[in-house]
Design an enzyme around this catalytic site. Structure first.
Site, PDB file in Angstrom:
ATOM      1  N   LYS A  68       7.296  55.476 -17.244  1.00 14.16           N
ATOM      2  CA  LYS A  68       7.633  54.223 -16.568  1.00 14.16           C
ATOM      3  C   LYS A  68       9.141  54.101 -16.535  1.00 14.16           C
ATOM      4  CE  LYS A  68       5.327  50.808 -14.709  1.00 14.16           C
ATOM      5  NZ  LYS A  68       3.992  50.902 -14.083  1.00 14.16           N
TER       6      LYS A  68
HETATM    7  P1  NAD Z   1       4.486  42.453  -6.948  1.00 15.28           P
HETATM    8  O1  NAD Z   1       5.929  42.323  -7.262  1.00 15.28           O
HETATM    9  O2  NAD Z   1       4.071  42.912  -5.591  1.00 15.28           O
HETATM   10  O3  NAD Z   1       3.763  41.027  -7.191  1.00 15.28           O
HETATM   11  C1  NAD Z   1       3.875  40.313  -8.380  1.00 15.28           C
HETATM   12  C2  NAD Z   1       3.291  38.917  -8.160  1.00 15.28           C
HETATM   13  O4  NAD Z   1       3.283  38.207  -9.397  1.00 15.28           O
HETATM   14  C3  NAD Z   1       4.095  38.061  -7.177  1.00 15.28           C
HETATM   15  O5  NAD Z   1       3.213  37.288  -6.397  1.00 15.28           O
HETATM   16  C4  NAD Z   1       4.909  37.150  -8.109  1.00 15.28           C
HETATM   17  O6  NAD Z   1       5.295  35.926  -7.478  1.00 15.28           O
HETATM   18  C5  NAD Z   1       3.906  36.942  -9.210  1.00 15.28           C
HETATM   19  N1  NAD Z   1       4.532  36.496 -10.473  1.00 15.28           N
HETATM   20  C6  NAD Z   1       5.719  36.875 -11.006  1.00 15.28           C
HETATM   21  N2  NAD Z   1       5.939  36.202 -12.145  1.00 15.28           N
HETATM   22  C7  NAD Z   1       4.864  35.409 -12.349  1.00 15.28           C
HETATM   23  C8  NAD Z   1       4.508  34.483 -13.354  1.00 15.28           C
HETATM   24  N3  NAD Z   1       5.302  34.235 -14.368  1.00 15.28           N
HETATM   25  N4  NAD Z   1       3.310  33.852 -13.233  1.00 15.28           N
HETATM   26  C9  NAD Z   1       2.504  34.097 -12.173  1.00 15.28           C
HETATM   27  N5  NAD Z   1       2.794  34.951 -11.199  1.00 15.28           N
HETATM   28  C10 NAD Z   1       3.956  35.598 -11.283  1.00 15.28           C
HETATM   29  O7  NAD Z   1       3.857  43.375  -8.091  1.00 15.28           O
HETATM   30  P2  NAD Z   1       2.510  44.207  -8.052  1.00 15.28           P
HETATM   31  O8  NAD Z   1       2.841  45.597  -7.588  1.00 15.28           O
HETATM   32  O9  NAD Z   1       1.451  43.432  -7.367  1.00 15.28           O
HETATM   33  O10 NAD Z   1       2.202  44.339  -9.605  1.00 15.28           O
HETATM   34  C11 NAD Z   1       1.546  43.283 -10.325  1.00 15.28           C
HETATM   35  C12 NAD Z   1       1.028  43.844 -11.634  1.00 15.28           C
HETATM   36  O11 NAD Z   1       0.133  44.932 -11.356  1.00 15.28           O
HETATM   37  C13 NAD Z   1       2.071  44.421 -12.588  1.00 15.28           C
HETATM   38  O12 NAD Z   1       1.637  44.228 -13.915  1.00 15.28           O
HETATM   39  C14 NAD Z   1       2.048  45.900 -12.268  1.00 15.28           C
HETATM   40  O13 NAD Z   1       2.529  46.689 -13.339  1.00 15.28           O
HETATM   41  C15 NAD Z   1       0.570  46.092 -12.055  1.00 15.28           C
HETATM   42  N6  NAD Z   1       0.216  47.272 -11.271  1.00 15.28           N
HETATM   43  C16 NAD Z   1       0.678  47.471 -10.022  1.00 15.28           C
HETATM   44  C17 NAD Z   1       0.283  48.603  -9.308  1.00 15.28           C
HETATM   45  C18 NAD Z   1       0.693  48.826  -7.883  1.00 15.28           C
HETATM   46  O14 NAD Z   1       0.178  49.784  -7.279  1.00 15.28           O
HETATM   47  N7  NAD Z   1       1.534  48.004  -7.298  1.00 15.28           N
HETATM   48  C19 NAD Z   1      -0.564  49.543  -9.907  1.00 15.28           C
HETATM   49  C20 NAD Z   1      -1.032  49.307 -11.187  1.00 15.28           C
HETATM   50  C21 NAD Z   1      -0.639  48.162 -11.870  1.00 15.28           C
END
Ligand code: NAD
Length: 435
Positions: free
Chosen positions: A125
């Site tokens: 990461k």
């Molecule tokens: P992103 O940046 O696209 O979206 C994050 C979302 O969370 C946004 O809507 C933001 O406004 C919201 N957010 C931020 N702080 C917050 C808070 N304090 N309370 C509530 N909502 C909040 O990110 P993503 O890619 O969707 O990733 C989200 C999670 O999923 C992370 O933990 C990431 O590690 C995990 N993840 C993502 C992927 C991927 O393919 N993108 C894969 C596996 C895991």
């Protein structure tokens, strides 16, 4: 604001930051589950010691010339947790809350996740402490390129392959790929995944994590003999993972009663008009300005009356304080590490069926693997093929995790850790120790 004194903007981007800051260390959270699962497996002491330590931790300083002519210096990390099963794989996160311990935890989770879905990658990461919402596109590009060049020795299709994570996207991956390729003097598409389709990205990658969440949620509903149609779902986080999961679950006939972002949530017990919500957020608008539903806080969303809760934002949102109030029957962990170890115990006592992060959100890395395979083969698959292969892997992994948990009369999270640690340990035993 300077990059080294980020607190000024913390209130804006993370309104509930105090709760996050008081939560347990994510690396320790991960380790407590690892320790328990390793004990169940009776892991030999030497391997136990090896798997408790990240292989490599890189800390870099990243200077950026801001648009106003000032120089800011950002701290960046890249952690390779374990590469015994293949090249390190893991996203890059741009966020003010990034810490080395968070990156270590996320790198370890990537290791276990790749093993759970049985793809030939290790775990890594990366992260940079910054607030991208206050940076121009040009500044973000400079930050990305300088960070990439600072960690370039570790990167490579055979060694370490980044992908998008919180606050990074296809655009950022294109800059990483271009910077790496400039250094190598030829185009190397397979050095990152989650790229734009036009430059070697895979069809279905953008939707893959949310699609994977949808597949395993359907499997859980099936296992619990609950209907899919009309199942009420609340989704925290309306970014890549949350918004796609909400849309795909709605397509399956589930009713999305609430969604939220960092500004708060929107709630309609009869079901939100998702296309209308998406129209609102596509203009980069936050949900607290959305008028066509009841406004709720992120805390309220977690304890709503619903069947499925999808935490898809950040770590440690389900903790010992709110776990007892959760009403959902199923929690599908779209985010990494959304539940603390203390909360796990309470959720278990309540009989809540948790689909743990290292299974639930593994769809993203699975299609990243497909992208890497396609880039290396120079032969691209149609979207149907990608989605079918993803579904097959998610269903198989769900069965393997829940069977492991049931066999040992343990929860799904420990079942998933046991499956993963067993697979990583098996390769270590076969490879032996280079001394
Ligand atoms: P992103 O940046 O696209 O979206 C994050 C979302 O969370 C946004 O809507 C933001 O406004 C919201 N957010 C931020 N702080 C917050 C808070 N304090 N309370 C509530 N909502 C909040 O990110 P993503 O890619 O969707 O990733 C989200 C999670 O999923 C992370 O933990 C990431 O590690 C995990 N993840 C993502 C992927 C991927 O393919 N993108 C894969 C596996 C895991």
């Amino acid at each position: 604001m300077t990059a080294t004194s980020p607190r000024a903007t913390q209130d804006v981007i993370r309104p509930d930051k105090d709760r996050f800051l008081q939560e347990e260390n994510p690396f320790e959270e991960m380790m407590s589950r690892f320790d328990f699962a390793a004990k169940q497996l009776d892991l030999e002491p030497g391997l136990y010691k090896i798997l408790r330590h990240p292989e490599k931790q890189i800390i870099v300083s990243v200077p950026v010339l801001r648009d106003n002519g000032e120089v800011d210096v950002y701290t960046g990390y890249r952690v390779l947790y374990n590469t015994s099963r293949g090249p390190a794989k893991g996203g890059i996160r741009f966020d003010l809350q990034v810490t080395l311990d968070e990156v270590k935890a996320l790198a370890a989770w990537m290791t276990w996740k790749c093993a759970v879905v049985n793809i030939p990658f290790g775990g890594a990461k990366g992260g940079v402490i910054c607030d991208p919402s206050t940076m121009s596109n040009a500044e973000l590009e400079k930050l990305t390129r300088r960070y990439t060049s600072a960690i370039i020795e570790t990167l490579g299709p055979d060694s370490d392959v980044p992908a998008p994570d919180v606050n990074t996207n296809e655009r950022v991956m294109a800059w990483v790929m271009d910077t790496y390729s400039m250094h190598k003097r030829h185009t190397v598409t397979a050095v990152v995944t989650g790229k734009p389709i036009e430059m070697g990205g895979s069809l279905g990658r953008r939707e893959a994590t949310g699609r994977g969440c949808t597949v395993v949620t359907k499997e859980a509903l099936k296992q619990l003999k609950m209907p899919i149609k009309g199942t009420r779902v609340a989704v925290q986080g309306f970014g890549n993972v949350g918004s796609i999961a909400a849309q795909l679950m709605a397509q399956e006939g589930m009713t999305i009663v609430a969604v939220s972002d960092k500004s708060g949530g929107s709630y309609n017990p009869k079901g939100l008009d998702l296309p209308d919500v998406l129209k609102h957020t596509q203009g980069k608008k936050l949900l607290h300005d959305y008028k066509n539903a009841e406004h709720i806080t992120n805390d309220q969303l977690l304890t709503l009356d619903c069947e499925v809760l999808v935490p898809a934002a950040l770590e440690n949102v389900i903790d010992h304080e709110n776990a007892s109030q959760i009403k959902a029957r199923i929690i599908c962990e779209g985010a990494n590490g959304p539940t603390t170890a203390a909360a796990d115990k309470i959720l278990n006592e309540k009989g809540i069926f948790v689909i743990p992060d290292i299974l639930a959100n593994a769809g993203g890395v699975t299609v990243s693997y497909f992208e890497w395979v396609q880039d290396r083969g120079g032969y691209f698959w149609d979207e149907e093929t990608v989605n079918q292969r993803l579904e097959r892997i998610m269903v198989r992994s769900f069965d393997e995790v829940t069977s492991m948990a049931q066999r040992h009369k343990l929860d799904n999270r420990i079942g998933a850790y046991m499956l993963a640690i067993d697979r990583v340990a098996a390769v270590h035993r076969l490879r032996g120790m280079y001394a």
